[in-house]
Design an enzyme around this catalytic site. Structure first.
Site, PDB file in Angstrom:
ATOM      1  N   GLY A  39      39.044  12.921 -56.910  1.00 55.09           N
ATOM      2  CA  GLY A  39      38.683  12.237 -55.658  1.00 55.09           C
ATOM      3  C   GLY A  39      37.993  10.915 -55.978  1.00 55.09           C
ATOM      4  O   GLY A  39      37.100  10.467 -55.266  1.00 55.09           O
ATOM      5  N   ALA A  40      38.449  10.280 -57.075  1.00 56.82           N
ATOM      6  CA  ALA A  40      37.791   9.060 -57.570  1.00 56.82           C
ATOM      7  C   ALA A  40      37.920   7.885 -56.605  1.00 56.82           C
ATOM      8  O   ALA A  40      37.170   6.917 -56.704  1.00 56.82           O
ATOM      9  CB  ALA A  40      38.381   8.677 -58.927  1.00 56.82           C
ATOM     10  N   GLY A  42      37.446   8.091 -53.386  1.00 58.20           N
ATOM     11  CA  GLY A  42      36.754   8.400 -52.129  1.00 58.20           C
ATOM     12  C   GLY A  42      35.346   7.823 -52.019  1.00 58.20           C
ATOM     13  O   GLY A  42      34.822   7.168 -52.930  1.00 58.20           O
ATOM     14  N   ASP A  43      34.757   8.141 -50.870  1.00 56.12           N
ATOM     15  CA  ASP A  43      33.444   7.614 -50.506  1.00 56.12           C
ATOM     16  C   ASP A  43      32.330   8.134 -51.428  1.00 56.12           C
ATOM     17  O   ASP A  43      31.495   7.371 -51.922  1.00 56.12           O
ATOM     18  CB  ASP A  43      33.179   8.042 -49.052  1.00 56.12           C
ATOM     19  CG  ASP A  43      31.923   7.431 -48.503  1.00 56.12           C
ATOM     20  OD1 ASP A  43      31.907   6.203 -48.341  1.00 56.12           O
ATOM     21  OD2 ASP A  43      30.953   8.171 -48.247  1.00 56.12           O
ATOM     22  N   ARG A  73      45.106  10.344 -55.710  1.00 58.91           N
ATOM     23  CA  ARG A  73      46.541  10.121 -55.516  1.00 58.91           C
ATOM     24  C   ARG A  73      46.869   8.674 -55.157  1.00 58.91           C
ATOM     25  O   ARG A  73      48.002   8.244 -55.278  1.00 58.91           O
ATOM     26  CB  ARG A  73      47.071  11.072 -54.432  1.00 58.91           C
ATOM     27  CG  ARG A  73      46.888  12.550 -54.804  1.00 58.91           C
ATOM     28  CD  ARG A  73      46.974  13.417 -53.581  1.00 58.91           C
ATOM     29  NE  ARG A  73      46.118  12.869 -52.533  1.00 58.91           N
ATOM     30  CZ  ARG A  73      46.168  13.237 -51.261  1.00 58.91           C
ATOM     31  NH1 ARG A  73      47.019  14.157 -50.886  1.00 58.91           N
ATOM     32  NH2 ARG A  73      45.370  12.678 -50.366  1.00 58.91           N
ATOM     33  N   HIS A 203      22.105  17.849 -53.223  1.00 54.31           N
ATOM     34  CA  HIS A 203      21.465  16.684 -53.841  1.00 54.31           C
ATOM     35  C   HIS A 203      19.968  16.592 -53.517  1.00 54.31           C
ATOM     36  O   HIS A 203      19.225  15.933 -54.236  1.00 54.31           O
ATOM     37  CB  HIS A 203      22.197  15.387 -53.484  1.00 54.31           C
ATOM     38  CG  HIS A 203      22.061  14.960 -52.066  1.00 54.31           C
ATOM     39  ND1 HIS A 203      22.873  15.426 -51.068  1.00 54.31           N
ATOM     40  CD2 HIS A 203      21.192  14.117 -51.470  1.00 54.31           C
ATOM     41  CE1 HIS A 203      22.513  14.877 -49.930  1.00 54.31           C
ATOM     42  NE2 HIS A 203      21.489  14.079 -50.138  1.00 54.31           N
ATOM     43  N   HIS A 265      19.980  21.860 -47.404  1.00 54.79           N
ATOM     44  CA  HIS A 265      18.895  21.085 -48.018  1.00 54.79           C
ATOM     45  C   HIS A 265      17.497  21.568 -47.589  1.00 54.79           C
ATOM     46  O   HIS A 265      16.615  21.764 -48.410  1.00 54.79           O
ATOM     47  CB  HIS A 265      19.010  19.608 -47.635  1.00 54.79           C
ATOM     48  CG  HIS A 265      20.371  19.015 -47.835  1.00 54.79           C
ATOM     49  ND1 HIS A 265      21.097  19.228 -48.973  1.00 54.79           N
ATOM     50  CD2 HIS A 265      21.131  18.211 -47.048  1.00 54.79           C
ATOM     51  CE1 HIS A 265      22.246  18.568 -48.876  1.00 54.79           C
ATOM     52  NE2 HIS A 265      22.297  17.951 -47.718  1.00 54.79           N
ATOM     53  N   ARG A 360      12.750  20.913 -38.851  1.00 62.23           N
ATOM     54  CA  ARG A 360      13.056  19.946 -37.801  1.00 62.23           C
ATOM     55  C   ARG A 360      13.861  18.818 -38.437  1.00 62.23           C
ATOM     56  O   ARG A 360      13.499  18.317 -39.502  1.00 62.23           O
ATOM     57  CB  ARG A 360      11.710  19.432 -37.253  1.00 62.23           C
ATOM     58  CG  ARG A 360      11.804  18.479 -36.116  1.00 62.23           C
ATOM     59  CD  ARG A 360      10.399  18.081 -35.646  1.00 62.23           C
ATOM     60  NE  ARG A 360      10.556  17.024 -34.669  1.00 62.23           N
ATOM     61  CZ  ARG A 360       9.941  16.970 -33.494  1.00 62.23           C
ATOM     62  NH1 ARG A 360       9.070  17.881 -33.150  1.00 62.23           N
ATOM     63  NH2 ARG A 360      10.171  15.977 -32.667  1.00 62.23           N
ATOM     64  N   ASP A 425      -4.657   9.629 -50.093  1.00 59.09           N
ATOM     65  CA  ASP A 425      -3.254   9.231 -50.119  1.00 59.09           C
ATOM     66  C   ASP A 425      -2.829   8.861 -51.537  1.00 59.09           C
ATOM     67  O   ASP A 425      -3.404   7.959 -52.139  1.00 59.09           O
ATOM     68  CB  ASP A 425      -3.106   8.010 -49.177  1.00 59.09           C
ATOM     69  CG  ASP A 425      -1.653   7.731 -48.856  1.00 59.09           C
ATOM     70  OD1 ASP A 425      -0.785   8.356 -49.473  1.00 59.09           O
ATOM     71  OD2 ASP A 425      -1.405   6.871 -47.987  1.00 59.09           O
TER      72      ASP A 425
HETATM   73  P1  NDP Z   1      36.759  10.895 -48.850  1.00 61.85           P
HETATM   74  O1  NDP Z   1      37.717  11.303 -47.812  1.00 61.85           O
HETATM   75  O2  NDP Z   1      36.188   9.543 -48.822  1.00 61.85           O
HETATM   76  O3  NDP Z   1      37.445  11.064 -50.279  1.00 61.85           O
HETATM   77  C1  NDP Z   1      38.210  12.182 -50.600  1.00 61.85           C
HETATM   78  C2  NDP Z   1      38.934  11.974 -51.930  1.00 61.85           C
HETATM   79  O4  NDP Z   1      39.829  13.047 -52.092  1.00 61.85           O
HETATM   80  C3  NDP Z   1      39.724  10.712 -52.028  1.00 61.85           C
HETATM   81  O5  NDP Z   1      39.609  10.246 -53.345  1.00 61.85           O
HETATM   82  C4  NDP Z   1      41.153  11.148 -51.744  1.00 61.85           C
HETATM   83  O6  NDP Z   1      41.953  10.284 -52.485  1.00 61.85           O
HETATM   84  C5  NDP Z   1      41.162  12.559 -52.267  1.00 61.85           C
HETATM   85  N1  NDP Z   1      42.041  13.436 -51.475  1.00 61.85           N
HETATM   86  C6  NDP Z   1      42.193  13.451 -50.140  1.00 61.85           C
HETATM   87  N2  NDP Z   1      43.038  14.437 -49.752  1.00 61.85           N
HETATM   88  C7  NDP Z   1      43.436  15.049 -50.888  1.00 61.85           C
HETATM   89  C8  NDP Z   1      44.314  16.138 -51.151  1.00 61.85           C
HETATM   90  N3  NDP Z   1      44.945  16.779 -50.187  1.00 61.85           N
HETATM   91  N4  NDP Z   1      44.473  16.509 -52.426  1.00 61.85           N
HETATM   92  C9  NDP Z   1      43.842  15.845 -53.425  1.00 61.85           C
HETATM   93  N5  NDP Z   1      43.014  14.794 -53.224  1.00 61.85           N
HETATM   94  C10 NDP Z   1      42.806  14.418 -51.981  1.00 61.85           C
HETATM   95  O7  NDP Z   1      35.625  12.020 -48.875  1.00 61.85           O
HETATM   96  P2  NDP Z   1      34.144  11.893 -49.446  1.00 61.85           P
HETATM   97  O8  NDP Z   1      34.189  11.185 -50.732  1.00 61.85           O
HETATM   98  O9  NDP Z   1      33.253  11.394 -48.401  1.00 61.85           O
HETATM   99  O10 NDP Z   1      33.747  13.418 -49.658  1.00 61.85           O
HETATM  100  C11 NDP Z   1      34.222  14.195 -50.746  1.00 61.85           C
HETATM  101  C12 NDP Z   1      33.511  15.533 -50.723  1.00 61.85           C
HETATM  102  O11 NDP Z   1      32.121  15.343 -50.879  1.00 61.85           O
HETATM  103  C13 NDP Z   1      33.670  16.286 -49.402  1.00 61.85           C
HETATM  104  O12 NDP Z   1      33.709  17.648 -49.685  1.00 61.85           O
HETATM  105  C14 NDP Z   1      32.403  15.937 -48.643  1.00 61.85           C
HETATM  106  O13 NDP Z   1      32.072  16.934 -47.721  1.00 61.85           O
HETATM  107  C15 NDP Z   1      31.411  15.898 -49.788  1.00 61.85           C
HETATM  108  N6  NDP Z   1      30.239  15.066 -49.533  1.00 61.85           N
HETATM  109  C16 NDP Z   1      30.364  13.719 -49.317  1.00 61.85           C
HETATM  110  C17 NDP Z   1      29.245  12.926 -49.139  1.00 61.85           C
HETATM  111  C18 NDP Z   1      29.348  11.438 -48.984  1.00 61.85           C
HETATM  112  O14 NDP Z   1      28.318  10.762 -49.015  1.00 61.85           O
HETATM  113  N7  NDP Z   1      30.517  10.872 -48.809  1.00 61.85           N
HETATM  114  C19 NDP Z   1      27.889  13.528 -49.143  1.00 61.85           C
HETATM  115  C20 NDP Z   1      27.869  14.950 -49.392  1.00 61.85           C
HETATM  116  C21 NDP Z   1      29.019  15.672 -49.571  1.00 61.85           C
HETATM  117  P3  NDP Z   1      43.531  10.181 -52.464  1.00 61.85           P
HETATM  118  O15 NDP Z   1      43.976  10.295 -51.044  1.00 61.85           O
HETATM  119  O16 NDP Z   1      43.738   8.852 -53.092  1.00 61.85           O
HETATM  120  O17 NDP Z   1      43.997  11.297 -53.322  1.00 61.85           O
END
Ligand code: NDP
Length: 506
Positions: A39-40, A42-43, A73, A203, A265, A360, A425
């Site tokens: 998931g490199a 992603g966010d 991907r 975290h 958390h 809370r 403090d």
């Molecule tokens: P994103 O949607 O931004 O990223 C997801 C990643 O997974 C992308 O790299 C995407 O890339 C890949 N992906 C999407 N669908 C598939 C699939 N079907 N098979 C394989 N790869 C896939 O999500 P986040 O990065 O925000 O979140 C990732 C995880 O971390 C989630 O479980 C979220 O709940 C958790 N999380 C996120 C936080 C945050 O700050 N963003 C905080 C705490 C937890 P590509 O489509 O190129 O393959």
């Protein structure tokens, strides 16, 4: 093509704390590590994981031989990933050369739509890099949509397990939506990996304030005799965000505040504050103590819950506060998701019977801060006509820094016998002006490399946490209970303040 980060073994050795029983050894520093970030693109990867890996690299904490492979991907290159990460990473001018070195040591694996082929390929690439190694460990970080966790875990087991060392799998929340779905995921993972291979990331456990709870409680003689129902009236864990959803409603709108921060958390904080003294600082002794505490905690009931949702505050000077939760384009117009919640936990053991633990949490409030407040009872037989005020210990996180406060009653100086409340403090920004506190992900990733699970959630902890929250969550959903509206930029619904008073938290 082997990517080797050459750091002195001693750099890593000096960082081992008392809480890291599996500290690095010189021998371990010759072990090869591969970190595969699934998931490199992603966010989470760009906001947290890549920056944390860079800070670890920069500060010399990564083991001598470490390689980082990002997989997703999307058709990207490592240069694209570097661009995406740029807004979230801090590089001081003198670190430019080191930073370039860090990226030259990263690789991106561009996946296809066929998982079998992809995971076979990941294994092949990682195996090539391990060719000349006698011992090689693998870490797989699942920064992926939760729906893909089970199939990804199965693929790792099928194709990518380490042949010459350990395999660790790091999973991010959410770990299910309730007891049943969480149990299903746990069972699936249990069939594939042993508990010591699974790192469930929370975290908050990497925050300085949370890591300090253990030391404050058990390294200070003054607290232990009074840390109980005879002296403490109520304890509150209060998590406040002064911003709203800001276009990131997707995940949040189907989960809400209780699932987002409370069940995981904030409950982790409660268990560290309330648990009995563990047998030792060994990760499993500490987690045993937390589980014991959770087992004694009753499931929450709706009578002890207040939920709220922020709405626009038209009078506010801040334009962000003039946008309500349901006005956000990523949120359903008729959403009844809670952006605020207060719940009261009740613990049935000798130490805490009768002491409310109030949790809370809210978005769109007036301040950005997390407080753990231990509020002592009034003194018996007050000599000062009711002027003695309650003592409080406050453990606080503001932004990226911390503070500790003790609130005491003291004589007002001068020719007077009046009393007043004073605050001792300890502000970290003043006490440690040059402190570069590592971020939560940085600490926790280092724990994964080191193989210490103290700051990760064990499956029995998770299962107890869901037992406590699932009945109320289901009831809120089944009865479609509407949250109480509160204006953006305020302290939340007044009903929450009333619930605190009812529970003797003043
Ligand atoms: P994103 O949607 O931004 O990223 C997801 C990643 O997974 C992308 O790299 C995407 O890339 C890949 N992906 C999407 N669908 C598939 C699939 N079907 N098979 C394989 N790869 C896939 O999500 P986040 O990065 O925000 O979140 C990732 C995880 O971390 C989630 O479980 C979220 O709940 C958790 N999380 C996120 C936080 C945050 O700050 N963003 C905080 C705490 C937890 P590509 O489509 O190129 O393959």
């Amino acid at each position: 093509s082997v990517l080797i980060l050459c750091f002195l073994a001693t750099a890593a050795l000096t960082e081992c704390s008392a809480f890291v029983p599996h500290s690095l050894s010189t021998r371990n520093n010759s072990v090869h590590h591969t970190f595969v970030l699934l998931g490199a693109s992603g966010d989470l990867a760009r906001r947290e994981i890549y920056p944390a890996l860079w800070y670890l690299y920069r500060d010399g904490h990564l083991l001598r031989k470490t390689e980082i492979f990002g997989y997703a991907r999307s058709a990207l290159t490592i240069a694209d990933i570097r661009d995406r990460v740029a807004p979230f990473i801090q590089v001081r001018p003198q670190e430019e050369k080191l930073y370039n070195e860090f990226w030259s040591l990263n690789r991106y694996i561009n996946g296809s739509r066929d998982a079998d082929t992809d995971y076979d390929r990941i294994d092949r690439i990682v195996s090539e890099s391990e060719e000349n190694e006698t011992e090689a460990n693998r870490i797989f970080y699942l920064a992926l949509p939760p729906a893909t966790f089970p199939s990804t875990a199965s693929q790792i087991k099928r194709a990518c397990m380490a042949k010459k060392g350990s395999t660790k799998v790091v999973v991010e929340k959410p770990f299910g939506r309730d007891s049943e779905s969480s149990e299903e995921l746990s069972e699936h993972l249990k069939a594939l990996f042993t508990e010591d291979q699974i790192y469930r990331m929370d975290h908050f456990l990497g925050y300085e304030m949370v890591q300090n709870l253990l030391s404050l409680r058990f390294a200070n003689r003054m607290f232990s005799p009074s840390w109980n129902k005879d002296n403490i009236a109520a304890i509150e864990v209060d998590f406040k965000e002064n911003f709203g959803i800001e276009g990131r409603g997707g995940y949040f709108d189907s989960n809400g505040m209780i699932r987002d921060v409370m069940q995981n958390h904030l409950l982790q904080i409660v268990s560290l504050v309330a648990m009995e003294k563990p047998v030792s600082v060994d990760p499993d002794d500490i987690r045993d103590a937390k589980v014991e505490l959770l087992k004694k905690t009753r499931p929450i009931v709706l009578d002890d819950v207040v939920i709220g949702q922020y709405v626009a505050n038209p009078e506010s000077a801040d334009p962000r506060e003039r946008i309500g939760y349901r006005d956000d384009p990523t949120v359903k117009n008729d959403s009844i998701t809670a952006t605020f919640a207060l719940t009261v936990l009740k613990i049935d053991n000798e130490r805490w019977t009768g002491v409310p633990f109030i949790i809370r949490a809210g978005k769109g409030l007036n301040i950005n801060r997390t407080d753990v407040i231990i509020q002592y009872k009034n003194v018996d037989h007050d000599l000062f006509d009711g002027q003695s005020q309650r003592n409080e210990l406050v453990i606080r996180r503001v932004g990226k820094t911390e503070a500790l406060q003790a609130k005491l009653t003291s004589k007002t100086p001068g020719i007077t016998s009046d009393l007043e409340r004073i605050t001792i403090d300890f502000d970290y920004t003043k006490a440690y002006p040059d402190l570069q506190n590592p971020g939560a992900y940085e600490r926790l990733l280092l724990d994964v490399f080191r193989g210490t699970q103290l700051n990760f959630v064990r499956s029995d902890e998770l299962s107890e946490a869901w037992r406590i929250f699932t009945p109320a969550l289901h009831e809120i959903e089944n009865r479609k209970i509407r949250p109480i509206e509160y204006k953006f930029g305020t302290t939340g619904p007044v009903e929450a303040d009333e619930m605190e008073k009812k529970n003797d938290f003043l």
